[in-house]
Design a protein around this motif. Structure first.
Motif, PDB file in Angstrom:
ATOM      1  N   ASP A 109      27.606  37.159  46.243  1.00  0.00           N
ATOM      2  CA  ASP A 109      28.562  36.050  46.239  1.00  0.00           C
ATOM      3  C   ASP A 109      30.007  36.571  46.269  1.00  0.00           C
ATOM      4  OD1 ASP A 109      26.470  34.276  46.156  1.00  0.00           O
ATOM      5  OD2 ASP A 109      26.552  34.022  43.973  1.00  0.00           O
ATOM      6  N   ASN A 110      30.294  37.604  45.500  1.00  0.00           N
ATOM      7  CA  ASN A 110      31.646  38.163  45.479  1.00  0.00           C
ATOM      8  C   ASN A 110      31.997  38.856  46.794  1.00  0.00           C
ATOM      9  OD1 ASN A 110      32.270  37.252  42.890  1.00  0.00           O
ATOM     10  ND2 ASN A 110      31.405  39.090  41.939  1.00  0.00           N
ATOM     11  N   LEU A 111      31.022  39.485  47.430  1.00  0.00           N
ATOM     12  CA  LEU A 111      31.262  40.070  48.756  1.00  0.00           C
ATOM     13  C   LEU A 111      31.580  38.983  49.775  1.00  0.00           C
ATOM     14  CD1 LEU A 111      28.538  42.867  48.970  1.00  0.00           C
ATOM     15  CD2 LEU A 111      31.022  43.172  48.776  1.00  0.00           C
ATOM     16  N   GLU A 112      30.851  37.890  49.710  1.00  0.00           N
ATOM     17  CA  GLU A 112      31.142  36.766  50.606  1.00  0.00           C
ATOM     18  C   GLU A 112      32.555  36.236  50.361  1.00  0.00           C
ATOM     19  OE1 GLU A 112      29.406  35.562  53.011  1.00  0.00           O
ATOM     20  OE2 GLU A 112      27.407  36.422  52.701  1.00  0.00           O
ATOM     21  N   ALA A 114      35.083  37.948  49.180  1.00  0.00           N
ATOM     22  CA  ALA A 114      36.055  38.927  49.687  1.00  0.00           C
ATOM     23  C   ALA A 114      36.200  38.828  51.201  1.00  0.00           C
ATOM     24  CB  ALA A 114      35.628  40.334  49.282  1.00  0.00           C
ATOM     25  N   LEU A 115      35.135  38.583  51.921  1.00  0.00           N
ATOM     26  CA  LEU A 115      35.198  38.458  53.373  1.00  0.00           C
ATOM     27  C   LEU A 115      35.986  37.218  53.799  1.00  0.00           C
ATOM     28  CD1 LEU A 115      31.571  39.509  54.415  1.00  0.00           C
ATOM     29  CD2 LEU A 115      33.699  40.795  54.742  1.00  0.00           C
ATOM     30  N   THR A 116      35.907  36.165  53.045  1.00  0.00           N
ATOM     31  CA  THR A 116      36.661  34.950  53.390  1.00  0.00           C
ATOM     32  C   THR A 116      38.162  35.149  53.200  1.00  0.00           C
ATOM     33  OG1 THR A 116      36.381  34.093  51.136  1.00  0.00           O
ATOM     34  CG2 THR A 116      34.735  33.458  52.781  1.00  0.00           C
ATOM     35  N   HIS A 117      38.582  36.135  52.418  1.00  0.00           N
ATOM     36  CA  HIS A 117      39.997  36.417  52.204  1.00  0.00           C
ATOM     37  C   HIS A 117      40.403  37.721  52.885  1.00  0.00           C
ATOM     38  CE1 HIS A 117      38.993  33.619  48.916  1.00  0.00           C
ATOM     39  NE2 HIS A 117      40.294  33.270  48.949  1.00  0.00           N
ATOM     40  N   ALA A 118      39.770  38.025  53.987  1.00  0.00           N
ATOM     41  CA  ALA A 118      40.061  39.286  54.680  1.00  0.00           C
ATOM     42  C   ALA A 118      41.478  39.309  55.238  1.00  0.00           C
ATOM     43  CB  ALA A 118      39.059  39.500  55.816  1.00  0.00           C
ATOM     44  N   GLY A 119      42.068  38.148  55.506  1.00  0.00           N
ATOM     45  CA  GLY A 119      43.422  38.114  56.055  1.00  0.00           C
ATOM     46  C   GLY A 119      44.504  38.118  55.006  1.00  0.00           C
ATOM     47  N   ALA A 120      44.152  38.203  53.783  1.00  0.00           N
ATOM     48  CA  ALA A 120      45.142  38.177  52.697  1.00  0.00           C
ATOM     49  C   ALA A 120      45.739  39.563  52.504  1.00  0.00           C
ATOM     50  CB  ALA A 120      44.486  37.670  51.422  1.00  0.00           C
ATOM     51  N   ILE A 125      42.563  42.781  48.665  1.00  0.00           N
ATOM     52  CA  ILE A 125      41.214  42.986  49.216  1.00  0.00           C
ATOM     53  C   ILE A 125      40.588  44.228  48.589  1.00  0.00           C
ATOM     54  CG2 ILE A 125      39.900  43.502  51.289  1.00  0.00           C
ATOM     55  CD1 ILE A 125      40.863  40.652  51.144  1.00  0.00           C
ATOM     56  N   VAL A 126      41.375  45.305  48.496  1.00  0.00           N
ATOM     57  CA  VAL A 126      40.845  46.545  47.908  1.00  0.00           C
ATOM     58  C   VAL A 126      40.453  46.318  46.453  1.00  0.00           C
ATOM     59  CG1 VAL A 126      41.434  48.904  47.266  1.00  0.00           C
ATOM     60  CG2 VAL A 126      42.121  48.024  49.496  1.00  0.00           C
ATOM     61  N   GLU A 127      41.281  45.633  45.711  1.00  0.00           N
ATOM     62  CA  GLU A 127      40.954  45.370  44.317  1.00  0.00           C
ATOM     63  C   GLU A 127      39.694  44.510  44.194  1.00  0.00           C
ATOM     64  OE1 GLU A 127      42.204  46.596  41.573  1.00  0.00           O
ATOM     65  OE2 GLU A 127      43.589  47.843  42.744  1.00  0.00           O
ATOM     66  N   ARG A 130      36.685  46.707  44.920  1.00  0.00           N
ATOM     67  CA  ARG A 130      36.430  47.586  43.779  1.00  0.00           C
ATOM     68  C   ARG A 130      35.760  46.815  42.641  1.00  0.00           C
ATOM     69  NH1 ARG A 130      41.126  49.491  43.345  1.00  0.00           N
ATOM     70  NH2 ARG A 130      40.733  51.448  44.463  1.00  0.00           N
ATOM     71  N   ALA A 131      36.177  45.598  42.425  1.00  0.00           N
ATOM     72  CA  ALA A 131      35.563  44.783  41.370  1.00  0.00           C
ATOM     73  C   ALA A 131      34.100  44.487  41.691  1.00  0.00           C
ATOM     74  CB  ALA A 131      36.351  43.492  41.193  1.00  0.00           C
ATOM     75  N   VAL A 132      33.823  44.228  42.968  1.00  0.00           N
ATOM     76  CA  VAL A 132      32.432  43.979  43.358  1.00  0.00           C
ATOM     77  C   VAL A 132      31.589  45.238  43.168  1.00  0.00           C
ATOM     78  CG1 VAL A 132      30.917  43.368  45.274  1.00  0.00           C
ATOM     79  CG2 VAL A 132      33.064  42.147  44.962  1.00  0.00           C
ATOM     80  N   ARG A 133      32.177  46.399  43.522  1.00  0.00           N
ATOM     81  CA  ARG A 133      31.460  47.664  43.325  1.00  0.00           C
ATOM     82  C   ARG A 133      31.142  47.881  41.857  1.00  0.00           C
ATOM     83  NH1 ARG A 133      33.712  52.871  43.205  1.00  0.00           N
ATOM     84  NH2 ARG A 133      35.105  51.900  41.660  1.00  0.00           N
TER      85      ARG A 133
END
Length: 202
Positions: A109-112, A114-120, A125-127, A130-133
């Protein structure tokens, strides 16, 4: 008529009188008579109508049949137990797979997200990644597979896999300089060892 008196039977009156050979005493009515002989088969053995105890073979045959019946019942019970154990084991595996997959759903869910905010902002995005990892690492640790990515520790062949040897004057020989791929788990519960480079020994 004879004038001589009739002589009594000498055999009856004289106990010492000899009995003619071949002649036995007359049977008396008050003595028991011998039982009639049992019928015999042609080979001289007692016939089937002869009275006597049951042969021992019948007892052995009965005991063997009882043991065979117990043996068949034991085999049937063992087969039923094996089938029941196989069903229970498969059910436990299915439950464990389902539990593990459910534990990773928040990570997906968190990866999804992050992908929806790829243009931010790239930093955001990196943070987020890292949180998902970190979340995924925490899930593996809760499942019993902690992460190992330490540097500066002594090389341990049970936990590390050497992929390179480097010359590093700042690192003691035989210590981990860099972790190229983290390892997860310990001992018998190890998923994989950490791929590392090790300081060269002099």
């Amino acid at each position: 008529m004879s004038s001589h008196p009739q002589e009594p039977d000498r055999a009856a009156s004289d106990p010492g009188a000899r009995v003619p050979e071949g002649a036995g005493p007359a049977p008396r009515g008050d003595l028991p008579q011998p039982a009639p002989p049992r019928p015999e088969a042609a080979n001289g053995e007692p016939g089937p109508d002869a009275a006597g105890p049951a042969p021992a073979e019948d007892e052995y045959t009965s005991a063997i049949r009882e043991l065979e019946d117990r043996w068949r019942r034991a085999l049937a019970d063992l087969d039923n137990l094996r089938k029941r154990h196989a069903r229970e084991l498969e059910r436990e595996r299915a439950v464990e797979r389902s539990r593990t997959a459910a534990a990773f759903l928040p990570v997906l869910d968190n990866l999804e997200l992050a992908l929806t905010h790829a243009g931010a902002d790239p930093g955001a995005i990196v943070e987020g990644i890292r949180a998902v990892r970190d979340q995924a690492v925490n899930v593996l640790e809760l499942l019993g597979y902690p992460r190992h990515a330490e540097t500066g520790v002594a090389f341990d062949p049970a936990r590390h896999e050497v992929v390179g040897v480097v010359q590093d004057p700042d690192a003691p020989p035989g210590t981990v300089v860099e972790v190229l791929r983290p390892g997860y788990g310990d001992g018998e519960r190890q998923l994989r060892p950490a791929a590392v480079t090790v300081a060269k020994r002099e």
